[in-house]
Write a protein that holds these residues in place. Structure first.
Motif, mmCIF file in Angstrom:
data_model
loop_
_atom_site.group_PDB
_atom_site.id
_atom_site.type_symbol
_atom_site.label_atom_id
_atom_site.label_comp_id
_atom_site.label_asym_id
_atom_site.label_seq_id
_atom_site.Cartn_x
_atom_site.Cartn_y
_atom_site.Cartn_z
ATOM 1 N N TYR A 67 -7.357 -9.143 3.305
ATOM 2 C CA TYR A 67 -6.417 -8.468 3.549
ATOM 3 C C TYR A 67 -6.557 -6.653 3.338
ATOM 4 C CZ TYR A 67 -1.520 -6.861 4.339
ATOM 5 O OH TYR A 67 -0.445 -5.959 5.039
ATOM 6 N N TYR A 120 2.433 -5.954 1.822
ATOM 7 C CA TYR A 120 1.646 -7.566 2.036
ATOM 8 C C TYR A 120 2.824 -8.655 3.591
ATOM 9 C CZ TYR A 120 -1.222 -6.738 -1.137
ATOM 10 O OH TYR A 120 -2.202 -5.847 -2.249
ATOM 11 N N ALA A 136 -0.296 -10.563 5.474
ATOM 12 C CA ALA A 136 -1.353 -11.427 4.620
ATOM 13 C C ALA A 136 -1.086 -12.863 4.943
ATOM 14 C CB ALA A 136 -1.381 -10.438 3.650
ATOM 15 N N MET A 173 -2.025 -13.225 -1.898
ATOM 16 C CA MET A 173 -3.305 -12.056 -2.621
ATOM 17 C C MET A 173 -3.737 -12.449 -4.153
ATOM 18 S SD MET A 173 -4.411 -11.641 0.293
ATOM 19 C CE MET A 173 -4.592 -12.851 1.901
ATOM 20 N N GLU A 198 -6.206 -6.620 -5.596
ATOM 21 C CA GLU A 198 -5.935 -5.573 -4.523
ATOM 22 C C GLU A 198 -7.176 -4.491 -4.957
ATOM 23 O OE1 GLU A 198 -2.940 -4.712 -4.223
ATOM 24 O OE2 GLU A 198 -2.070 -3.578 -5.889
#
Length: 234
Positions: free
Chosen positions: A117, A173, A176, A180, A183
């Motif tokens: 992402y 996000y 997304a 996740m 990052e």
């Protein structure tokens, strides 16, 4: 086999090993067997210091080989990372319009960097989303002034921040595909008198972006990225 044949075979083997000692020296299991056999002939009350030294040397050699493998693996990883960054930078230079540049961020750049992402956050003076940025797609997220400092918890000294995603912001996000795990937050400086931006690269793997990793390559990437973006924002 007769005793004469056995003696002849033993002589041939002994002569062959004498002429080719590396056969034994390069075979740890053979060396261990020879040392164990030698220790048995000495009895239980005698310690052969040569055997002790050999075992220590063997242990040291094993550690050295493991370190060597780790260094080589790290070198290959670093080379692969450098090649990824170079490919991504070349891709940044290709678009001839702003729409193509933004589309590249969410598609080709994600594939090249092997992440899951990416989004570009641009601070604006308006408290509400800038309507001029709305047609640019979900890759660009307009944010009020001060968002970058708040998102990084005031940690503005570092150009690149690597961390786990423990409490993901829905604003960041929303698009997304799944949660996740880590990052990379790349601060973007567009020059004096302008508001900052933030490029977020995220991965599902919680270990892909770790604070223990070096940030030299991503810092270089962020610097080139912000300069490329300036021409579209000017």
């Amino acid at each position: 086999m007769t005793p004469q044949d056995a003696a002849q075979a033993e002589k041939i083997l002994r002569d062959f090993i004498t002429e080719n000692p590396r056969i034994v020296l390069d075979a740890p299991d053979v060396m261990r067997a020879l040392l164990a056999s030698h220790d048995e002939t000495l009895g239980q009350n005698i310690v052969d210091l040569r055997s002790v030294a050999m075992r220590r040397l063997e242990a040291q050699l094993g550690r050295l080989e493991e370190t060597n493998r780790s260094v080589i693996a790290a070198a290959y990883d670093n080379l692969a990372g450098t090649q990824q960054i170079h490919r991504a930078l070349l891709k940044i230079m290709e678009p001839t319009d702003f729409g193509g540049f933004l589309s590249m961020i969410g598609t080709e750049m994600v594939d090249i960097l092997r992440i899951d992402y990416a989004c570009l956050i641009l601070e604006t003076q308006n408290q509400s989303p800038d309507p001029n940025l709305a047609p640019l797609g979900h890759v660009v997220k307009p944010a009020p002034s001060g968002f970058v400092a708040d998102y990084l918890s005031q940690n503005l000294a570092a150009k690149v921040t690597l961390r786990r995603v423990t409490e993901p912001k829905v604003f960041v996000y929303l698009e997304a595909m799944g949660p996740m795990g880590s990052e990379a937050c790349l601060q973007l400086d567009f020059g004096a008198g302008t508001l900052p931006g933030l490029l977020i690269l995220a991965a599902k793997d919680a270990e892909q972006f770790s604070p223990a990793q070096g940030t030299d390559l991503l810092t270089f990437f962020a610097t080139i990225f912000e300069r490329a973006l300036r021409r579209w924002l000017a």
